[in-house]
Design an enzyme around this catalytic site. Structure first.
Site, PDB file in Angstrom:
ATOM      1  CG  HIS A 373      -2.001  -0.951   1.240  1.00 57.65           C
ATOM      2  ND1 HIS A 373      -3.258  -0.693   0.735  1.00 57.65           N
ATOM      3  CD2 HIS A 373      -2.027  -2.224   1.676  1.00 57.65           C
ATOM      4  CE1 HIS A 373      -4.016  -1.770   0.888  1.00 57.65           C
ATOM      5  NE2 HIS A 373      -3.295  -2.714   1.458  1.00 57.65           N
ATOM      6  CE  LYS A 564      -6.257  14.061  -0.279  1.00 52.30           C
ATOM      7  NZ  LYS A 564      -6.369  12.816  -0.996  1.00 52.30           N
ATOM      8  NE  ARG A 565      -3.110  10.557   9.524  1.00 49.85           N
ATOM      9  CZ  ARG A 565      -2.918   9.721  10.534  1.00 49.85           C
ATOM     10  NH1 ARG A 565      -3.907   8.986  10.993  1.00 49.85           N
ATOM     11  NH2 ARG A 565      -1.755   9.635  11.125  1.00 49.85           N
ATOM     12  CE  LYS A 570      -2.206  11.134   2.660  1.00 55.37           C
ATOM     13  NZ  LYS A 570      -2.858  10.205   1.731  1.00 55.37           N
ATOM     14  CB  THR A 672     -10.040   5.052  -1.006  1.00 53.91           C
ATOM     15  OG1 THR A 672      -9.501   5.462   0.261  1.00 53.91           O
ATOM     16  CG2 THR A 672      -9.385   3.769  -1.447  1.00 53.91           C
ATOM     17  CE  LYS A 676     -13.765   6.067   0.941  1.00 53.14           C
ATOM     18  NZ  LYS A 676     -12.869   6.087   2.113  1.00 53.14           N
TER      19      LYS A 676
HETATM   20  C1  NBG Z   1      -2.475   3.841   1.936  1.00 51.31           C
HETATM   21  C2  NBG Z   1      -2.078   4.689   0.732  1.00 51.31           C
HETATM   22  C3  NBG Z   1      -3.295   5.169  -0.037  1.00 51.31           C
HETATM   23  C4  NBG Z   1      -4.194   3.990  -0.363  1.00 51.31           C
HETATM   24  C5  NBG Z   1      -4.515   3.225   0.909  1.00 51.31           C
HETATM   25  C6  NBG Z   1      -5.349   2.000   0.625  1.00 51.31           C
HETATM   26  C7  NBG Z   1      -1.002   3.144   3.775  1.00 51.31           C
HETATM   27  C8  NBG Z   1       0.260   2.446   4.155  1.00 51.31           C
HETATM   28  N1  NBG Z   1      -1.274   3.249   2.487  1.00 51.31           N
HETATM   29  O1  NBG Z   1      -2.885   5.800  -1.216  1.00 51.31           O
HETATM   30  O2  NBG Z   1      -1.300   5.778   1.157  1.00 51.31           O
HETATM   31  O3  NBG Z   1      -5.362   4.417  -0.969  1.00 51.31           O
HETATM   32  O4  NBG Z   1      -3.335   2.788   1.536  1.00 51.31           O
HETATM   33  O5  NBG Z   1      -4.737   1.176  -0.310  1.00 51.31           O
HETATM   34  O6  NBG Z   1      -1.716   3.589   4.640  1.00 51.31           O
END
Ligand code: NBG
Length: 831
Positions: A373, A564-565, A570, A672, A676
């Site tokens: 991920h 988002k975080r 980002k 994701t 949404k």
């Molecule tokens: C996160 C990514 C995102 C991705 C999500 C779900 C982690 C390690 N990774 O880009 O930064 O959408 O995983 O796959 O949290």
């Protein structure tokens, strides 16, 4: 006399306890208020009513759950096990009402008791057992697996404290512990009899058993007990209810009797505290894990309990043998957090079930699939060897042996390539030695996948290129998806009703049917109603914003949202550069033509992430000045919405006009939130990163606001020796913006406050904000102009929804089932 099995056969008596008529629901609700909450209406509050309602709903889902479990057992069905350190489920009540299809009756029953369902829904504390995208993805996948009727167990950790609650004080993020279990959790069933003891530390000994076999014994210094807590996960429109099993750490003995006997009562209690600390708290996903022994202990505890549980369930069926483990289970590793499973399954098969190495390895490899991920090098988990040795001495031995055999095979195939073996090694030998968890996961899995097309390509060419060279056939892409039940149907009832009215309700389970909205994009009457739905959602969010922050927003403004975080990659601060640019422009040229805009930010920063916390302070500081300035605040406002979480997300996505997906190309694995937003009719302003690329392809380029460097250009820019300072010097507009941030304009004259951010931009700018700045501003202006033509904007909004059906998690799960898990649905009989 008939035995209990026979008498319990029919399940509970529907008319008495689980009927779904308004009258039956009302009766059960009143009973639960009395027998579970021990309250009478005079003294009951919303919390009591919520609890009574939750139990009333739970009473109705248990039947499906028990029947599903029974069916899985009877058929010994092949089962997906999703191993994840995070499940960010979001509130249960409304989702369960939806999937049980009883929301209407429940609302009516409550109304007849003078209670309001929506108010009770708001009482629920959501279980925040995840950081962000990764944990939420696990939750979407659990919901889709149930909806697709695939026998599944999700395994994870029941953190006592989930993701912290974020407050904003004086513009800074302040963290508060998330005591989500304080009032109990009606959605879980504790299983005090399903426990496993897990060893930690100590050393190993070899011995020869009475049949002359070489054996290894692990003598730990400590054992901790994992206790199961089960949560049912319902599917939509089907009778399947799957199992989410989360583990809590407990002391094996409440007291260390040795210490107790010598009178050291406090040390005895200490031991208990130490054991229980393992599942205390969720770790942030973007802080270095240096010295976090407890994190490794968490991972091992949940993985070991889960694998032991799977073996237990498998061997329950007469005639089953542990050798058939990989036929019974497809186990998916959600990132590297559970990757110790590779070594643990080997340990269980070798040391406990006495299989030979080759046989055990074959079973292990056929069992696991690994999803990566992240592309951030700093986020690839690795553990210092001494720490690993201290916590898991037996596993280190096994990893050495796996590695020896693995590297021998590599050297056989690629003789003379010492560099290759060093890069593939499960142990990083350079500097302080470390165990590389991604390498362990790759070596021990039959399948390796990324989460968006670009991400998978970058895994093949960069992060995991040596593994790709070795086993190209094991790699595949599985682009992420999100559940439309939560993120469209529940989050956006107004738009959902409009959609269903036009094309029927089939889209809820067959998201490709959203395509049938396409022709309506040219229908002026439909567009007007679409706009009305968006406006209603903006009114709803504006009320929430006002209640949370005191800031008043006009629902007719452009709602420009980044949620988002908070992370440098980002690039929330790129968004701020635009805000400041726009602010300066409005001050300088009051006649500047642009639609009034509300720029909203939401997201948490990891508690130890210095820069991310400064970015939050910057956003709030800019907001303070902009919102207070009568020269601009009729055309621009800035909001930082505290404590982004699933509940809040459900208010945010539906209200967005413009979705900010502005990470530097090559950094975001998928995203994701981008999906949404699009599914709720926001247009994206974004880079060619992660799943943005696929969203743009799906909705078509003219319905997507693209800017910025692509991955190749990013690489070329860096290779050419990137000097952000020169861009700053040569671009007066950028210079003015950065200077205002640096010179204290937004910080009451304080020039030090944002110096770390300014210096990072001028001297490193690792995420190329300066390089993408002009392109971003031009694109924002373009988006503003486009928004000024509401009819055309709405047309494009409709097309975004119509063409985003492919981003449903049902599609993603279907692909996992076909390509990786080789598992088929097991339809549950209708009642
Ligand atoms: C996160 C990514 C995102 C991705 C999500 C779900 C982690 C390690 N990774 O880009 O930064 O959408 O995983 O796959 O949290």
């Amino acid at each position: 006399m008939r035995g209990i099995a026979e008498q319990a056969e029919q399940g509970p008596d529907d008319t008495v306890r689980t009927g779904i008529s308004v009258a039956a629901i009302k009766r059960d609700f009143i009973d639960n208020l009395y027998y579970i909450q021990a309250r009478f209406p005079d003294v009951a509050g919303d919390y009591d009513y919520y609890q009574a309602l939750a139990y009333t709903v739970r009473d109705r889902l248990l039947k499906r759950w028990i029947r599903s479990a029974q069916t899985f057992k009877d058929t010994a069905a092949r089962t997906v096990c999703y191993l994840s350190a995070e499940f960010l489920l979001g509130p249960h009540l409304e989702a369960n009402l939806l999937n049980l299809d009883i929301a209407g009756q429940v609302r009516q029953a409550l109304q007849e008791l003078d209670l309001d369902l929506d108010r009770l829904i708001r009482v629920e504390e959501e279980p925040g057992l995840g950081n962000g995208g990764l944990g939420r993805l696990a939750a979407c996948y659990m919901e889709s697996l149930a909806t697709l009727q695939v026998p599944t167990i999700g395994y994870g950790i029941r953190y006592e404290f989930g993701i912290f609650k974020q407050e904003i004080r004086d513009g800074w993020q302040v963290e508060r512990t998330d005591k989500w279990l304080r009032f109990g959790n009606p959605w879980e069933i504790p299983r005090p009899t399903i426990t496993f003891d897990v060893k930690f530390g100590g050393h190993t000994e070899t011995w020869t058993d009475d049949r002359g076999r070489y054996r290894v014994r692990w003598i730990p210094v400590r054992e901790v007990r994992g206790v199961a807590y089960d949560t049912p996960i319902l599917g939509y429109g089907v009778k399947t209810a799957n199992l989410l099993r989360l583990w809590t750490a407990e002391a094996v003995e409440s007291f260390d009797f040795q210490a107790f006997n010598v009178g050291d009562y406090y040390r005895a209690v200490d031991e208990k505290v130490l054991s229980e600390s393992i599942s205390k708290v969720l770790y942030p996903n973007d802080e270095p894990l240096v010295g976090k022994t407890l994190r490794l202990a968490q991972q091992y505890l949940f993985v070991s309990c889960s694998l032991q549980d799977m073996i237990r369930i498998h061997l329950q069926v007469p005639g089953m043998d542990v050798r058939g483990f990989h036929n019974k289970y497809a186990v998916q590793l959600n990132d590297t957090h559970p990757s110790i499973a590779v070594a643990e399954l080997m340990r269980l098969l070798l040391d406990e079930h006495l299989l030979g190495w080759d046989e055990a390895w074959e079973i292990t490899r056929q069992t696991f699939g690994y999803t990566n991920h992240t592309l951030l090098p700093e986020a690839l988990e690795s553990w210092p060897l001494p720490l690993f040795q201290r916590v898991l001495p037996r596993h280190l031995e096994l990893i050495y042996e796996i590695n020896r055999r693995f590297l021998d095979a590599v050297r056989d195939r690629y003789p003379g390539d010492a560099g290759l073996a060093a890069r593939l090694s499960l142990i990083d030998e350079a500097g302080d030695k470390r165990v590389r968890m991604a390498n362990l996961a790759c070596a021990g899995s039959h399948s390796i996948n990324g989460v968006a097309a670009l991400h998978t390509e970058l895994l093949k060419t960069h992060v995991l290129r040596d593994f790709y060279r070795l086993w190209p056939e094991r790699f595949s892409n599985k682009t992420n998806g999100v559940t439309l039940r939560r993120f469209l149907l529940l989050a956006n009832p107004v738009l959902s009703a409009l959609i269903s009215e036009q094309i029927g309700a089939g889209w809820i389970r067959h998201s490709e049917e959203l395509l049938r909205l396409e022709p309506l994009a040219t229908d002026a009457g439909f567009r007007r109603r679409w706009r009305g739905a968006k406006r209603a959602n903006k009114v709803r969010l504006a009320a929430y914003v006002q209640a949370q922050t005191g800031i008043e927003l006009d629902p007719d403004w452009l709602f420009d949202i980044q949620a988002k975080r908070i992370h440098e990659y980002k690039r929330q601060h790129l968004n701020v550069l635009h805000v400041v640019t726009h602010y300066l422009r409005l001050k300088q040229y009051p006649g500047f033509e642009a639609p009034p805009r509300a720029v909203l930010f939401a997201g948490k920063a990891a508690p130890g992430y210095f820069m991310a916390k400064r970015i939050i302070k910057l956003i709030n500081s800019v907001a303070g000045v902009v919102n207070a300035d009568p020269e601009v605040n009729a055309r621009l406002k800035v909001v930082f919405l505290p404590n982004f979480c699933v509940k809040q997300a459900q208010l945010v996505y539906p209200a967005a006009d413009l979705s900010e997906q502005i990470s530097l190309a090559g950094m975001e694995a998928s995203g994701t939130g981008n999906m949404k937003f699009a599914l709720n009719g926001a247009l994206t302003i974004g880079t060619l990163d992660g799943a943005n690329i696929e969203i743009r392809d799906a909705v078509e380029p003219e319905n997507f606001h693209l800017f910025g460097l692509n991955v190749d250009q990013v690489q070329a820019t860096r290779a050419a020796g990137y000097r952000p300072r020169e861009l700053y010097e040569s671009n007066p507009r950028l210079k003015a913006v950065i200077d205002r941030i640096g010179d204290g304009h937004f910080s009451h004259g304080d020039r030090e406050l944002f110096r770390p951010l300014v210096d990072a931009l001028l001297y490193h700018d690792h995420y190329l904000l300066c390089a993408d700045y002009d392109s971003y501003i031009a694109c924002q202006d373009e988006a503003g102009r486009a928004y000024s033509d509401p009819d055309n904007w709405t047309r494009r909004s409709i097309l975004n929804v119509a063409r985003s059906g492919g981003f449903s998690s049902d599609r993603a799960i279907h692909q996992y089932c076909e390509d990786i898990w080789r598992v088929t649905p097991l339809p549950m009989a209708l009642e």
